[in-house]
Design an enzyme around this catalytic site. Structure first.
Site, PDB file in Angstrom:
ATOM      1  N   HIS A  97      40.582  52.178  40.736  1.00 14.09           N
ATOM      2  CA  HIS A  97      40.431  50.721  40.611  1.00 14.09           C
ATOM      3  C   HIS A  97      39.656  50.105  41.779  1.00 14.09           C
ATOM      4  O   HIS A  97      39.387  48.910  41.763  1.00 14.09           O
ATOM      5  CB  HIS A  97      41.814  50.077  40.520  1.00 14.09           C
ATOM      6  N   ASP A  98      39.351  50.894  42.810  1.00 18.74           N
ATOM      7  CA  ASP A  98      38.589  50.382  43.962  1.00 18.74           C
ATOM      8  C   ASP A  98      37.136  50.829  43.925  1.00 18.74           C
ATOM      9  O   ASP A  98      36.373  50.505  44.838  1.00 18.74           O
ATOM     10  CB  ASP A  98      39.187  50.914  45.274  1.00 18.74           C
TER      11      ASP A  98
ATOM     12  N   ASP B 181      49.833  53.308  49.128  1.00 21.92           N
ATOM     13  CA  ASP B 181      48.653  52.506  49.408  1.00 21.92           C
ATOM     14  C   ASP B 181      48.321  52.420  50.901  1.00 21.92           C
ATOM     15  O   ASP B 181      49.209  52.163  51.724  1.00 21.92           O
ATOM     16  CB  ASP B 181      48.927  51.083  48.886  1.00 21.92           C
TER      17      ASP B 181
HETATM   18  O1  TEU Z   1      42.841  50.217  49.349  1.00 17.29           O
HETATM   19  C1  TEU Z   1      42.764  50.551  50.717  1.00 17.29           C
HETATM   20  C2  TEU Z   1      41.426  50.604  51.289  1.00 17.29           C
HETATM   21  O2  TEU Z   1      41.248  51.239  52.309  1.00 17.29           O
HETATM   22  C3  TEU Z   1      40.369  49.696  50.755  1.00 17.29           C
HETATM   23  O3  TEU Z   1      39.738  49.123  51.849  1.00 17.29           O
HETATM   24  C4  TEU Z   1      39.327  50.347  49.970  1.00 17.29           C
HETATM   25  O4  TEU Z   1      38.578  51.145  50.833  1.00 17.29           O
HETATM   26  C5  TEU Z   1      38.493  49.246  49.382  1.00 17.29           C
HETATM   27  O5  TEU Z   1      39.201  48.778  48.259  1.00 17.29           O
HETATM   28  C6  TEU Z   1      37.135  49.652  48.927  1.00 17.29           C
HETATM   29  O6  TEU Z   1      36.456  48.523  48.436  1.00 17.29           O
HETATM   30  C7  TEU Z   1      44.104  49.882  48.866  1.00 17.29           C
HETATM   31  C8  TEU Z   1      44.064  49.516  47.391  1.00 17.29           C
HETATM   32  O7  TEU Z   1      43.671  50.630  46.642  1.00 17.29           O
HETATM   33  C9  TEU Z   1      43.188  48.324  47.202  1.00 17.29           C
HETATM   34  O8  TEU Z   1      43.065  47.976  45.844  1.00 17.29           O
HETATM   35  C10 TEU Z   1      43.790  47.191  47.972  1.00 17.29           C
HETATM   36  O9  TEU Z   1      42.918  46.098  47.924  1.00 17.29           O
HETATM   37  C11 TEU Z   1      44.057  47.563  49.428  1.00 17.29           C
HETATM   38  O10 TEU Z   1      44.684  48.819  49.581  1.00 17.29           O
HETATM   39  C12 TEU Z   1      44.992  46.569  50.057  1.00 17.29           C
HETATM   40  O11 TEU Z   1      46.284  46.746  49.579  1.00 17.29           O
END
Ligand code: TEU
Ligand code: CA
Length: 554
Positions: free
Chosen positions: A328-329, A199
């Site tokens: 999931h993002d 991550d």
């Molecule tokens: O995401 C990392 C990240 O760079 C996020 O800013 C992403 O671009 C953002 O979710 C977009 O809306 C990781 C994980 O995948 C995310 O779910 C976490 O919230 C984040 O790290 C913090 O651990």
């Protein structure tokens, strides 16, 4: 390139909270995953990445870990997890966990001890800095909005958190921190994990001091990635991580890497690279706005096609990227990368084909295989995601009205992908017998596993055929190691490429346009797979109706 055990495999991301609830508390769990292993096997999955299931206060859905050695009771017990490993192994499925090591939870013992004595040993585990002229040490904006520095009450100190204030950044310059993390990683690998998804890893390297930069918004702050991009020397940290952990176990690792410096791809995913592979976010980045979701540009087919093609060409001869259309993002791929007229089953199958047959490791995200779509929420109360709440506020601050801001969330929210998996047309889409933690997309009566399993022409049935073709005895080699050669890039609304090795030449061609098109040259051959009856080879060439896709052996 050295051959590796994971080459030619297909991976699948599980967002455990929304996958399958085995005990009716409204939250998906490990036993739920065990129950669905046969489903995943049948789909053609070899590797599963499970988003965080460690103990967590869930400020950011488990991406805030308070104990790396424990399973959160919401998901089950360590015994459940061990059983999952055993059951997966029986089916020759490898399990990856999510490795969140840029930060931990503010409830983690380390941070609690650090807060109690910021000058002491545990203070060195994090970044505590003195304020400047009664203000934060620097003007960084965190990923989730607001300053990236949080004041420690009763002191003149602030701690750094690039994400939420409940996610303090770990100090990777401290050898003790690295040793603690490596010990933990090896502990999990010793249990029989196949590896990790890693991550937000680019953020672990900070600049020596924390200089201010020119603000990029009205809040007087600047996105914290400005500092991350300036930091030099992440390679040493990542090589140490690899050497001390993954390499010892022949483990697989896939990095979530944004903001990599140009020309570093080989260091990241070459034979001796930091990771086995990393996600290709270039197509996604083509959909992002300058400030936030509210100023994101409209989807542009040509921008998407060039981004995809460029990534494919750049990694060739260096390594493999991990290809996704959603996670999931992100919002659902079938809602993002298809124009309105293409958002039916044909379009979804077309997008699937183009993505799955790229050179690299395909990662499906749960529900993608049945064509799940974005979910319209009626009000902000229906959203759970911390990022969505922040982006909504930003949109309102930028002058959008409530309706417009809700539209922005509908298009971009991370919760679009986090709604419960749609298993059947029964209560709560068969996800839970209780009250689901997040709204179920009302389209579950049409889009669900049970219905699609019975229908040979469904998206799910198509995904099975597609994955089976990719992994078949006859074509596995070319789809794994064959070159990627773009084709027909002068042709309107066509994305096409060859996968080619010394034995075989396969053309994958899709028509994202609204009218029928023919591809005239080099396409005489046998159609191995198509998504519509009227996709055909005629004297004039390969005929692709709107939303038609074909895989042709030339
Ligand atoms: O995401 C990392 C990240 O760079 C996020 O800013 C992403 O671009 C953002 O979710 C977009 O809306 C990781 C994980 O995948 C995310 O779910 C976490 O919230 C984040 O790290 C913090 O651990
Ligand atoms: Ca449960």
């Amino acid at each position: 390139m050295k051959k590796q055990w994971w080459h030619g495999k297909v991976a699948y991301q599980i967002y455990p909270k929304s996958f399958y609830d085995s005990n009716g508390d409204g939250i998906g769990d490990i036993r739920g995953i065990i129950e669905k292993l046969d489903y995943l096997k049948d789909l053609g999955i070899d590797i599963i990445w499970i988003s965080p299931i460690y103990q967590s206060p869930f400020v950011d859905q488990g991406y805030d870990i308070s104990d790396y050695y424990k399973i959160d009771p919401a998901f089950g017990t360590m015994e459940d997890f061990d059983e999952l490993l055993r059951e997966a192994k029986k089916r020759e499925i490898s399990i990856l966990m999510d490795l969140v090591i840029n930060h931990c939870s503010d409830q983690h013992e380390w941070f609690q001890k650090a807060l109690a004595d910021p000058e002491g040993e545990y203070g060195q585990y994090f970044y505590f800095e003195k304020g400047k002229n009664g203000k934060e040490p620097s003007n960084y904006r965190s990923y989730f909005g607001g300053s990236a520095w949080e004041k420690v009450p009763g002191t003149d100190l602030y701690y750094l958190h690039l994400f939420a204030k409940e996610q303090p950044d770990l100090n990777w310059e401290n050898k003790k921190v690295r040793e603690e993390l490596f010990r933990m990683i090896n502990w999990w690998l010793d249990k029989g994990l196949a590896g990790f998804r890693i991550d937000a890893i680019i953020n672990i390297k900070k600049t020596d001091s924390f200089p201010d930069y020119e603000p990029d918004g009205d809040d007087g702050l600047v996105r914290c990635t400005r500092m991350v991009e300036e930091a030099e020397g992440i390679g040493e940290l990542l090589q140490e991580l690899r050497r001390e952990t993954f390499q010892r176990h022949d483990a697989f690792s896939v990095g979530e890497v944004f903001n990599m410096k140009e020309g570093e791809l080989e260091e990241f995913i070459g034979d001796e690279g930091h990771f086995s592979t990393m996600f290709d976010f270039a197509p996604l980045e083509a959909t992002l706005g300058g400030h936030g979701w509210y100023d994101a540009p409209e989807y542009d087919f040509y921008k998407w096609r060039s981004a995809l093609t460029a990534s494919q060409l750049t990694c060739q001869g260096i390594g493999f990227l991990a290809n996704i259309i959603e996670n999931h993002d992100e919002p659902r791929g079938a809602s993002t990368y298809l124009p309105a007229y293409a958002q039916g089953d044909d379009g979804t199958k077309m997008l699937a084909t183009v993505s799955i047959l790229l050179r690299g490791l395909p990662f499906l995200y749960q529900g993608q295989e049945i064509g799940m779509k974005n979910c319209r929420m009626e009000s902000m109360e229906e959203y759970d995601d911390i990022d969505t709440k922040n982006q909504y506020k930003m949109a309102i601050n930028a002058g959008l009205c409530v309706e417009e801001a809700m539209d922005v969330c509908f298009k971009h929210s991370r919760d679009n992908a986090r709604t419960p998996m749609q298993w059947n047309a029964g209560k709560n889409a068969g996800f839970t017998s209780g009250r689901p933690w997040l709204k179920v997309n009302p389209n579950y009566t049409e889009i669900n596993v049970e219905k699609e399993e019975r229908d040979a022409s469904s998206v799910l049935s198509y995904y099975k055929e597609l994955l089976a073709l990719r992994k078949s005895e006859a074509y596995r080699e070319v789809f794994t190691y064959g070159d990627f050669i773009p084709a027909y890039d002068g042709q309107e609304k066509i994305i096409a490429y060859h996968r080619k090795d010394k034995d075989k030449d396969i053309l994958v061609a899709a028509n994202f346009g609204e009218g029928e098109t023919a591809l005239h040259e080099g396409n005489r051959g046998k159609i191995l797979l198509k998504n519509r009856e009227d996709v055909r080879i005629e004297k004039g060439g390969l005929v692709l109706p709107s939303c038609g896709v074909a895989v042709v052996e030339c």
